[in-house]
Write a protein that holds these residues in place. Structure first.
Motif, PDB file in Angstrom:
ATOM      1  N   VAL A 193       0.840  -1.192   0.000  1.00 11.45           N
ATOM      2  CA  VAL A 193       0.000   0.000   0.000  1.00 11.45           C
ATOM      3  C   VAL A 193       0.877   1.246   0.000  1.00 11.45           C
ATOM      4  N   SER A 194       0.596   2.166  -0.902  1.00  4.27           N
ATOM      5  CA  SER A 194       1.327   3.427  -0.965  1.00  4.27           C
ATOM      6  C   SER A 194       0.398   4.557  -0.552  1.00  4.27           C
ATOM      7  N   GLU A 195       0.692   5.214   0.564  1.00  9.47           N
ATOM      8  CA  GLU A 195      -0.114   6.350   1.023  1.00  9.47           C
ATOM      9  C   GLU A 195       0.518   7.638   0.502  1.00  9.47           C
ATOM     10  N   VAL A 196      -0.314   8.601   0.181  1.00  8.36           N
ATOM     11  CA  VAL A 196       0.165   9.839  -0.431  1.00  8.36           C
ATOM     12  C   VAL A 196       1.096  10.601   0.508  1.00  8.36           C
ATOM     13  N   ILE A 197       0.736  10.712   1.789  1.00  4.77           N
ATOM     14  CA  ILE A 197       1.576  11.332   2.815  1.00  4.77           C
ATOM     15  C   ILE A 197       1.313  10.609   4.129  1.00  4.77           C
ATOM     16  N   THR A 250       5.171   5.353   2.271  1.00  4.02           N
ATOM     17  CA  THR A 250       4.723   6.744   2.171  1.00  4.02           C
ATOM     18  C   THR A 250       5.383   7.400   0.963  1.00  4.02           C
ATOM     19  N   ALA A 251       4.572   7.826   0.005  1.00  3.95           N
ATOM     20  CA  ALA A 251       5.104   8.357  -1.260  1.00  3.95           C
ATOM     21  C   ALA A 251       5.485   9.827  -1.184  1.00  3.95           C
ATOM     22  N   TRP A 252       4.834  10.583  -0.280  1.00  4.91           N
ATOM     23  CA  TRP A 252       5.028  12.033  -0.174  1.00  4.91           C
ATOM     24  C   TRP A 252       4.712  12.739  -1.490  1.00  4.91           C
ATOM     25  N   GLY A 253       3.500  12.489  -1.962  1.00  2.96           N
ATOM     26  CA  GLY A 253       3.022  13.176  -3.163  1.00  2.96           C
ATOM     27  C   GLY A 253       2.025  12.312  -3.917  1.00  2.96           C
ATOM     28  N   GLY A 254       0.902  12.902  -4.344  1.00  4.50           N
ATOM     29  CA  GLY A 254      -0.101  12.155  -5.065  1.00  4.50           C
ATOM     30  C   GLY A 254       0.410  11.597  -6.373  1.00  4.50           C
ATOM     31  N   ASP A 255       1.223  12.400  -7.083  1.00  2.00           N
ATOM     32  CA  ASP A 255       1.777  11.942  -8.351  1.00  2.00           C
ATOM     33  C   ASP A 255       2.724  10.764  -8.144  1.00  2.00           C
ATOM     34  N   LYS A 256       3.475  10.803  -7.037  1.00  7.86           N
ATOM     35  CA  LYS A 256       4.423   9.722  -6.749  1.00  7.86           C
ATOM     36  C   LYS A 256       3.692   8.444  -6.361  1.00  7.86           C
ATOM     37  N   ALA A 257       2.644   8.573  -5.561  1.00 10.21           N
ATOM     38  CA  ALA A 257       1.875   7.396  -5.165  1.00 10.21           C
ATOM     39  C   ALA A 257       1.208   6.753  -6.378  1.00 10.21           C
ATOM     40  N   MET A 258       0.660   7.585  -7.265  1.00  8.56           N
ATOM     41  CA  MET A 258       0.023   7.059  -8.466  1.00  8.56           C
ATOM     42  C   MET A 258       1.038   6.401  -9.391  1.00  8.56           C
TER      43      MET A 258
END
Length: 337
Positions: free
Chosen positions: A39-43, A71-79
């Motif tokens: 699971v990748s969370e946006v922040i 934790t991706a630290w960004g919506g674009d990164k998580a996507m």
């Protein structure tokens, strides 16, 4: 003395956004039989408390799932991680699925479980304002979010609804990364800040800012943060998606039947840099503000409200089908259990 308080506040905020790892899992023999789900969370945010509750209370484990949280630290990164098969499920704003759809992706990203039902950001002022009015932003500067992000679109929507023209009546500062916004505000940048908790509570505790309004209350309900997966994943792994959604529903039940103190105790391992009293205050603020969805079902009316906000921001290029981007089958079943 005040200088010391300011340094402590800045250090606390910096430490908060440096948190990326979740609590270590137990490598017992029984866990070897669990199905691993990435699971990748946006922040990392208290706003996503239901997710941490589901992990810490063992709801995912009881469903036979081993959650590997990133934790991706960004919506674009998580996507990007989701599309590149580096994650099985992502926790991001539902608007990202619209962007992917507009780009003509052959394997659409589908929203299947809602976590938050309102914008979770608050307007922070440098001084206490007892009788707040959005017109007070005129002639001022606001530390905001990046263009096209849901926090920024909601902000602009709320401003327009209250007779304030973004970038004309108020200067919106958008060149500061999310993890540095609260620190920049504490250092003197901007007259106001659009903040996610616990930044607002930490600034209040240090006497460096005061929450004067809620963007979520003024923008209405929408699928602000949801769990999503590629259509191909949902088709090939329906049992896993159902088990995942079941755990989310159990966590939502816990959130809405527990006190802020009880919830804070459960999610504390994910926010080691945040004092217990701050964590509790933030959870109470979100509970009082009706921020967390009571079930995982993504309502069509709320989805339409999100599209209206995107259209107002000029980010909706064509008509979007609710049926194409939302699957309520798993949430409806989890709700009935």
């Amino acid at each position: 003395m005040r200088r010391s308080i300011q340094m402590v506040a800045l250090s606390t905020i910096a430490a908060l956004f440096a948190l990326t790892a979740c609590a270590p899992s137990d490598n017992s023999a029984s866990e070897e039989k669990l199905t691993q789900v990435r699971v990748s969370e946006v922040i990392r945010s208290i706003f996503y408390a239901p997710q941490y509750v589901a992990i810490e209370q063992g709801y995912f484990k009881s469903e036979g799932l081993d959650i590997q949280l990133d934790t991706a630290w960004g919506g674009d990164k998580a996507m990007t991680r989701l599309l590149a098969d580096q994650a099985d499920i992502a926790l991001i704003g539902a608007e990202t699925t619209v962007y992917v759809g507009q780009q003509g992706a052959s394997d659409k990203v589908v929203n299947f479980a809602q976590v938050t039902q309102r914008d979770g950001s608050f307007l922070v002022a440098r001084n206490k304002i007892d009788n707040w009015d959005w017109s007070m932003l005129k002639g001022k500067s606001l530390v905001g979010s990046r263009k096209g992000s849901m926090p920024e679109m909601v902000s602009e929507y709320v401003l327009k609804q209250n007779g304030v023209t973004p970038f004309s009546d108020v200067n919106i500062i958008q060149n500061i990364t999310f993890d540095n916004q609260a620190t920049a505000f504490a250092s003197g940048t901007g007259d106001f800040l659009q903040a996610f908790e616990p930044s607002g509570a930490i600034l209040e505790q240090a006497g460096q800012g005061y929450v004067v309004a809620s963007f979520g209350q003024d923008s209405g309900k929408l699928p602000y943060t949801v769990f999503m997966a590629k259509a191909s994943t949902i088709k090939s792994e329906p049992t896993t998606i159902q088990k995942f959604t079941n755990a989310v529903q159990k966590a939502q039940n816990f959130i809405h039947s527990s006190t802020p103190e009880e919830v804070a105790k459960v999610i504390q391992p994910y926010f080691e840099g945040v004092e217990s009293k701050v964590l509790t205050a933030v959870i109470k603020r979100y509970q009082d503000g009706d921020a967390w969805a009571k079930d995982a079902v993504i309502d069509q009316e709320e989805f339409s409200n999100m599209l209206a906000i995107m259209k107002e921001a000029g980010e909706l290029n064509a008509d979007v089908s609710y049926q194409d981007l939302v699957n309520t089958e798993f949430a409806e079943k989890a709700k009935r259990q």
